[in-house]
Design a protein around this motif. Sequence first.
Motif, short mmCIF file in Angstrom:
data_model
loop_
_atom_site.label_atom_id
_atom_site.label_comp_id
_atom_site.label_asym_id
_atom_site.label_seq_id
_atom_site.Cartn_x
_atom_site.Cartn_y
_atom_site.Cartn_z
N PHE A 197 -12.75 -2.15 2.09
CA PHE A 197 -12.34 -3.33 2.85
C PHE A 197 -13.54 -4.27 2.97
O PHE A 197 -14.62 -3.85 3.37
CB PHE A 197 -11.86 -2.92 4.24
CG PHE A 197 -11.37 -4.06 5.09
CD1 PHE A 197 -10.05 -4.50 5.00
CD2 PHE A 197 -12.22 -4.69 5.99
CE1 PHE A 197 -9.59 -5.55 5.79
CE2 PHE A 197 -11.77 -5.74 6.78
CZ PHE A 197 -10.46 -6.16 6.68
N LEU B 233 0.83 -1.20 0.00
CA LEU B 233 0.00 0.00 0.00
C LEU B 233 0.87 1.25 0.00
O LEU B 233 0.59 2.22 -0.72
CB LEU B 233 -0.93 0.00 1.21
CG LEU B 233 -2.09 -1.00 1.17
CD1 LEU B 233 -2.79 -1.05 2.53
CD2 LEU B 233 -3.09 -0.65 0.08
N ILE C 193 -9.58 -4.59 -0.72
CA ILE C 193 -8.86 -5.51 0.17
C ILE C 193 -9.88 -6.47 0.76
O ILE C 193 -10.92 -6.05 1.28
CB ILE C 193 -8.13 -4.75 1.29
CG1 ILE C 193 -7.03 -3.86 0.70
CG2 ILE C 193 -7.53 -5.73 2.30
CD1 ILE C 193 -6.42 -2.90 1.71
N VAL D 32 -9.20 2.59 0.56
CA VAL D 32 -9.44 1.38 -0.22
C VAL D 32 -10.59 0.60 0.44
O VAL D 32 -10.55 0.33 1.64
CB VAL D 32 -8.19 0.48 -0.28
CG1 VAL D 32 -8.49 -0.82 -1.03
CG2 VAL D 32 -7.04 1.22 -0.96
N ALA E 286 -6.86 -0.11 5.66
CA ALA E 286 -7.49 0.07 4.35
C ALA E 286 -8.15 1.45 4.25
O ALA E 286 -8.02 2.14 3.23
CB ALA E 286 -8.52 -1.03 4.10
N TYR F 236 -8.98 -3.21 8.69
CA TYR F 236 -9.97 -2.33 8.09
C TYR F 236 -9.58 -0.87 8.25
O TYR F 236 -9.83 -0.04 7.36
CB TYR F 236 -11.37 -2.60 8.66
CG TYR F 236 -11.63 -2.01 10.03
CD1 TYR F 236 -12.20 -0.75 10.18
CD2 TYR F 236 -11.30 -2.72 11.18
CE1 TYR F 236 -12.43 -0.21 11.42
CE2 TYR F 236 -11.52 -2.19 12.43
CZ TYR F 236 -12.09 -0.93 12.55
OH TYR F 236 -12.32 -0.40 13.80
N TYR G 82 -5.96 4.41 3.47
CA TYR G 82 -5.57 4.53 2.06
C TYR G 82 -6.79 4.67 1.15
O TYR G 82 -6.66 4.64 -0.08
CB TYR G 82 -4.76 3.30 1.63
CG TYR G 82 -3.34 3.32 2.13
CD1 TYR G 82 -2.33 3.99 1.43
CD2 TYR G 82 -2.97 2.67 3.31
CE1 TYR G 82 -1.03 4.00 1.88
CE2 TYR G 82 -1.66 2.69 3.78
CZ TYR G 82 -0.70 3.36 3.06
OH TYR G 82 0.60 3.37 3.51
#
Length: 282
Positions: free
Chosen positions: A136, A103, A118, A134, A129, A126, A132
């Motif tokens: 989860f 990441l 992810i 992203v 994630a 979590y 970033y």
Amino acid sequence: MNHVYILTLSCPDRLGLVHAVSGFLLERGGNIEEAAQYNDHGTGLFFMRVQFACDRLTHAELCQQLQSFAEPFKMQWHLHATAQPVRTVMLVSKEGHCLNDLLFRWKSGLLPLDIRAIISNHRDFYQLAASYNVPFHHIPVTLATKAQAEARAYEIIESEGAELVVLARYMQILSDELCTKLAGRAINIHHSFLPSFKGAKPYYQAHDRGVKLIGATAHYVTAHLDEGPIIEQDVARADHSKTVEDLTAMGRDTESQVLARAVKWHSERRVLLNGHKTVVFK
């Protein structure tokens, strides 16, 4: 501005292949920026990776003309636009060092990825994630729910259009069916220098054998556990004083570096499958 493409191909070896490919690109206004080739004398196969710039033809037009060009040579080929990062889904369990490393490299602009999601069988990451941005997905896995969990994970992978799936210490054995669906686009990191110490707890096995080197292996996932085509490996020195905990800590650094290199090379289209082996144009 010229569009930049990467052409990868393999075919039975014969005279004039490099000339033929470079000539094909020249005729279409392609300017070769990087090229590498390999002749496997054992199998009689030829492998090539070419990065080139071209503004005369669109991606679709190049693909159409490549199809006609490749047929007489019995070529298997792929054409990728470098402007398009590789759509990627990451899978992880409770060891987060590889995930965290990838990441960070991605956000630092070091990996040409588009990390779409992810997936984890635990909730531990979590927050990582979220930091970033992203998505989860927590998908618990038990013996009774394994098939449903895999089906849900594959649904996410497909909905995100993932070209690459990274098992960043995802400690679940994938079914033969899922391995087949992900063939050639799923990379696993094994915390051992394969083919030694396959399966679970390799550092315990290594410590028990008193190894002087520990290692990590990044390979493509296949239905045969820990036997997929190897992309990258590395080692760290050990001695009699190292405990299992020492080996595990040392191994984490090696795992992260090996997986990062494998993901980078794959996403830059530098890895070509050659049966149960790989050709890596570094």
